[in-house]
Design an enzyme around this catalytic site. Structure first.
Site, short mmCIF file in Angstrom:
data_model
loop_
_atom_site.label_atom_id
_atom_site.label_comp_id
_atom_site.label_asym_id
_atom_site.label_seq_id
_atom_site.Cartn_x
_atom_site.Cartn_y
_atom_site.Cartn_z
N ALA B 95 46.50 43.25 44.11
CA ALA B 95 46.55 42.34 42.97
C ALA B 95 45.43 42.61 41.97
CB ALA B 95 46.46 40.90 43.47
N LYS B 96 44.39 43.29 42.42
CA LYS B 96 43.25 43.65 41.56
C LYS B 96 42.74 42.47 40.74
CE LYS B 96 44.45 48.55 41.68
NZ LYS B 96 45.72 48.57 42.39
N ARG B 97 42.53 41.35 41.41
CA ARG B 97 42.06 40.14 40.76
C ARG B 97 40.54 40.12 40.64
NH1 ARG B 97 47.16 40.03 40.28
NH2 ARG B 97 48.33 38.11 40.48
#
Lengths: 270, 270
Positions: B95-97
């Site tokens: 998700a690369k949050r």
């Protein structure tokens, strides 16, 4: 939406306020929890009470994703409501996405096509090919994280890279990317003294400025160092506006707080 | 899930393969489009055909968000199916949050609580207080972007910060954060020669390694420079496995390709 249209809104409303719609079910008035979609009802009431005082709304996607499908539905209803009732207001999906090229294209589709936001916030760590897929969308804006409002900004963003701080390197490098005219930048209000330097690098770009209010940033300082010919600032307040009251009067109280900020902005603009 | 449990899986299956579930409706077999939930049906068939060959699955959230609520529902069904049928398999929300503290907590809730993933990928640009809320979850893993597989990695990640490349600074600094034992890192297979240096800084951490296959990374090189006592590698392939065929035999073809990789891994492990 073009930046000229945003500037026209700013002049008309004498405001460059952005209201952050970060809905936390633990903080909204209890009576809303009985409704079928408390998140949307909260947003609708806030929008109805404040739309004449602001030029942008910014839902932070984290607050919707935390509630799963119910949250995503509320986000969709909120953006549809905004686009239908207030198409002149600039909308920002504060999502801080970014991935390799083909994946960033999917994120861009999610926010620009499926949800029809005017803009989305994007993280720069993965570089050019992670950001350009967002920039390729016409009349849409990509708001790149430059210098954020939190303490962790000092971990990497202000570290010197080739004799220049990383966030300045991000600003400089991003100007060379395809369709860079569609870029805006996040610069935290808690670091207003950095804005003079930032304006040397990107004199014309709009800046999304979080951190006024709950995080302690100062509006006057931000304007002093950051304003340009088109104003060039969207000052965001989230918690400082939407959670002033958690009683029946929550929307009215939010409007009162937004109005205070709008009046300060009107004075600065005059 | 603990890293010891992941290692046990690796030994049992003689595999350290992670399969990326990046479902693009334009690429999956046409006959699936007639089903009520084509995305989930595709994933289910791939999982049924490959679960004995891999130790992890990694849906990239972009591919689900692009389809709006329908996509988010398919993601939820996929993770529920995995947790019910294969609780021993490690799950990664790619998700690369990353956001300021209170917002990162909401993202952590979204992926660790609402969706019950074992891990999530996180971007480091915003520093310590944007990552620690994820690290606070017990028995969950935070996979920090260090050196990504794309060309844009050279824009900032490999630039020198105080005489050390930014990605190395990220590795060093992250080791000082609270609950850093819950960290894993993304290191692209396309940059295998960097792995020897990386292992000097983080000898024990698991690495999620994308970029073998479609992006051109080499499995043998990655293992030569990156393997540790617990293997310490999760080699991801997405497009290289799931889109080998778009006919009726798509799941079988994916399993054949996964099996080829698993056999190479078994040989390396022996």
């Amino acid at each position: 939406m073009t930046t000229a249209e945003i500037f026209a809104q700013i002049q008309k409303k004498k405001s460059f306020l952005c209201i952050g719609l970060d809905v936390d079910l633990a903080k909204i008035p209890a009576f809303l929890l009985e409704k079928e979609d408390p998140i949307f009802e909260f947003n609708k009431a806030i929008i109805d009470a404040t739309h004449h005082l602001c030029v942008a709304y910014k839902p932070n996607t984290a607050f919707y994703e935390a509630y799963g499908i119910k949250g995503w539905k509320a986000l969709k209803k909120t953006i549809c409501y905004l686009n239908e009732k207030h198409p002149d207001i600039f909308t920002i999906a504060d999502a801080k996405r970014g991935d390799i090229g083909n994946t960033s294209t999917m994120y861009a589709k999610a926010f620009f096509e499926d949800l029809s936001f005017d803009s989305v916030t994007v993280a720069p760590y993965m570089g050019k090919d992670s950001v350009e897929p967002f920039l390729a969308f016409e009349n849409k804006h990509t708001i790149l994280l430059a210098l954020t409002s939190n303490q962790g900004a000092f971990d990497f963003q202000t570290q010197k890279v080739n004799e220049q701080e990383l966030y300045k390197q991000v600003l400089e490098t991003s100007k060379t990317w395809n369709n860079s005219e569609n870029l805006m930048y996040v610069v935290g209000a808690t670091k207003a003294e950095f804005l003079a330097d930032i304006r040397q690098i990107i004199p014309d770009a709009f800046l999304l400025v979080p951190g006024v209010g709950a995080q302690g940033g100062n509006l006057q300082d931000v304007c002093k160092y950051g304003m340009n010919k088109q104003v060039g600032l969207l000052i965001n307040s989230s918690r400082g506006i939407i959670y002033v009251s958690n009683g029946e009067d929550f929307a009215e109280a939010a409007a009162k707080k937004a109005s205070e900020l709008q009046e300060q902005m009107a004075e600065i603009l005059s």
